[in-house]
Design an enzyme around this catalytic site. Structure first.
Site, PDB file in Angstrom:
ATOM      1  N   LYS A  47       5.632   0.887 -41.107  1.00  0.00           N
ATOM      2  CA  LYS A  47       4.380   0.893 -40.437  1.00  0.00           C
ATOM      3  C   LYS A  47       3.170  -0.116 -40.257  1.00  0.00           C
ATOM      4  O   LYS A  47       2.806  -0.697 -41.446  1.00  0.00           O
ATOM      5  CB  LYS A  47       3.438   2.082 -40.751  1.00  0.00           C
ATOM      6  CG  LYS A  47       2.387   2.425 -39.656  1.00  0.00           C
ATOM      7  CD  LYS A  47       1.718   3.855 -40.081  1.00  0.00           C
ATOM      8  CE  LYS A  47       0.813   3.668 -41.484  1.00  0.00           C
ATOM      9  NZ  LYS A  47      -0.377   2.980 -41.325  1.00  0.00           N
ATOM     10  N   LYS A  92      -2.836   3.298 -33.081  1.00  0.00           N
ATOM     11  CA  LYS A  92      -3.926   4.397 -32.853  1.00  0.00           C
ATOM     12  C   LYS A  92      -4.502   4.176 -31.369  1.00  0.00           C
ATOM     13  O   LYS A  92      -5.713   4.000 -31.116  1.00  0.00           O
ATOM     14  CB  LYS A  92      -4.986   4.362 -33.672  1.00  0.00           C
ATOM     15  CG  LYS A  92      -4.468   4.601 -35.007  1.00  0.00           C
ATOM     16  CD  LYS A  92      -5.497   4.895 -36.174  1.00  0.00           C
ATOM     17  CE  LYS A  92      -5.095   5.019 -37.670  1.00  0.00           C
ATOM     18  NZ  LYS A  92      -4.257   3.845 -38.250  1.00  0.00           N
ATOM     19  N   ASP A 145      -7.378   4.869 -25.165  1.00  0.00           N
ATOM     20  CA  ASP A 145      -7.947   4.063 -24.157  1.00  0.00           C
ATOM     21  C   ASP A 145      -7.744   5.161 -22.762  1.00  0.00           C
ATOM     22  O   ASP A 145      -6.883   6.260 -22.702  1.00  0.00           O
ATOM     23  CB  ASP A 145      -7.586   2.619 -23.797  1.00  0.00           C
ATOM     24  CG  ASP A 145      -8.697   1.843 -23.346  1.00  0.00           C
ATOM     25  OD1 ASP A 145      -9.443   2.131 -22.316  1.00  0.00           O
ATOM     26  OD2 ASP A 145      -9.062   0.939 -23.957  1.00  0.00           O
ATOM     27  N   GLU A 175      -4.286   4.055 -17.783  1.00  0.00           N
ATOM     28  CA  GLU A 175      -3.763   2.694 -17.237  1.00  0.00           C
ATOM     29  C   GLU A 175      -3.820   1.508 -18.572  1.00  0.00           C
ATOM     30  O   GLU A 175      -2.665   0.840 -18.569  1.00  0.00           O
ATOM     31  CB  GLU A 175      -4.745   2.124 -16.197  1.00  0.00           C
ATOM     32  CG  GLU A 175      -4.569   3.080 -14.867  1.00  0.00           C
ATOM     33  CD  GLU A 175      -5.456   4.243 -14.904  1.00  0.00           C
ATOM     34  OE1 GLU A 175      -5.255   4.948 -13.998  1.00  0.00           O
ATOM     35  OE2 GLU A 175      -6.107   4.399 -15.934  1.00  0.00           O
ATOM     36  N   ASP A 231      -1.078  13.663 -52.503  1.00  0.00           N
ATOM     37  CA  ASP A 231       0.054  13.851 -53.671  1.00  0.00           C
ATOM     38  C   ASP A 231       1.317  14.027 -52.827  1.00  0.00           C
ATOM     39  O   ASP A 231       1.796  14.541 -52.004  1.00  0.00           O
ATOM     40  CB  ASP A 231       0.021  15.125 -54.419  1.00  0.00           C
ATOM     41  CG  ASP A 231       1.332  15.228 -55.384  1.00  0.00           C
ATOM     42  OD1 ASP A 231       1.820  16.216 -54.994  1.00  0.00           O
ATOM     43  OD2 ASP A 231       0.973  15.087 -56.349  1.00  0.00           O
ATOM     44  N   GLY A 273       4.677  15.117 -53.622  1.00  0.00           N
ATOM     45  CA  GLY A 273       5.380  16.152 -53.467  1.00  0.00           C
ATOM     46  C   GLY A 273       4.652  17.421 -52.570  1.00  0.00           C
ATOM     47  O   GLY A 273       5.239  18.033 -51.796  1.00  0.00           O
ATOM     48  N   GLY A 298       0.827   2.776 -48.540  1.00  0.00           N
ATOM     49  CA  GLY A 298       0.663   1.269 -48.374  1.00  0.00           C
ATOM     50  C   GLY A 298       0.035   0.655 -49.816  1.00  0.00           C
ATOM     51  O   GLY A 298       0.917   0.144 -50.306  1.00  0.00           O
TER      52      GLY A 298
END
EC number: 4.1.1.23
Length: 228
Positions: free
Chosen positions: A42, A72, A75, A78, A188, A190, A202
């Protein structure tokens, strides 16, 4: 018009690397070190604004991995259409889109994705504390809107498992759900994978002294939840 569903089997180890380093060489180095553990990255604004959109194609060429553009998008229809078209043209396989702008804005993204053979992830709420102020109150309705629009890929917060559980309840088991906030933000692995198909990590990886060992450690902690 319906979006496609990403297959959980396509996300190696149910782990997505969030690459938000701002330096090309560092980003490429870390990704190379963990490539044996991940096949989906990502990439967000920090790296793209620092190094340019060409970094997306460079990642794909060098690592052969799927790229989710974490832009993200939020808008008018268009403008959303233009953002998605440029992002997919740059080589991204999927793009993350905010849902709070409404059905017409999300539909514009879905239309471009269908035309170009790419995918849309609908973000219903975020993982940081401030998300509780405004967006969380609309999150259930955003998720229901996504279902009505035929969205099959979603993003929900690992930092609030009860909200992740609620999102899964709304979108159903046939939708694909990825979840950020694991590690540095406190989510977490799990617990998150009880509801999500894949976790997004990250800083716990790219800021680690040994990124490969960090990735391997996360995978070891969820080994019982991985597909045989």
């Amino acid at each position: 018009m319906r979006s496609r569903r990403v297959d959980v089997m396509d996300v190696m180890n149910r782990l997505i690397l969030a690459m938000d380093l701002m330096n090309r060489d560092d980003a490429l180095r870390v990704t190379g070190e963990v490539r044996e553990y991940i096949d989906t990255v990502k990439i967000g604004y920090p790296l793209v604004l620092s190094e340019g959109m060409d970094i997306i194609a460079e990642f794909r060429k060098r690592f052969g991995c799927r790229i989710i553009a974490d832009f993200k998008v939020a808008d008018i229809p268009e403008t959303n259409e233009k953002i998605c078209r440029a992002t997919f043209k740059a080589g991204a396989d999927a793009i993350i889109v905010h849902g709070f702008r409404g059905a017409d804005s999300v539909r514009a993204c879905l239309n471009v994705a269908e035309e170009m053979g790419r995918e849309v992830f609908l973000l219903t709420e975020m993982s940081h504390p401030g998300a509780e102020m405004f967006i969380q109150g609309a999150a259930d309705e955003i998720a229901r809107m996504g279902v009505d629009l035929g969205v099959k890929n979603y993003v929900g917060p690992s930092t609030r498992p009860e909200r992740l559980s609620r999102l899964r309840e709304i979108i159903g088991q046939d939708s694909f759900l990825i979840s950020p906030g694991v590690g540095a933000q406190g989510g977490d692995p799990g617990e998150t994978l009880r509801f999500a198909d894949a976790i997004i990590v990250g800083r716990s990886i790219y800021l680690a002294d040994n990124p490969a060992a960090a990735a391997a450690g996360i995978i070891e902690s969820i080994k019982d939840l991985l597909n045989p």
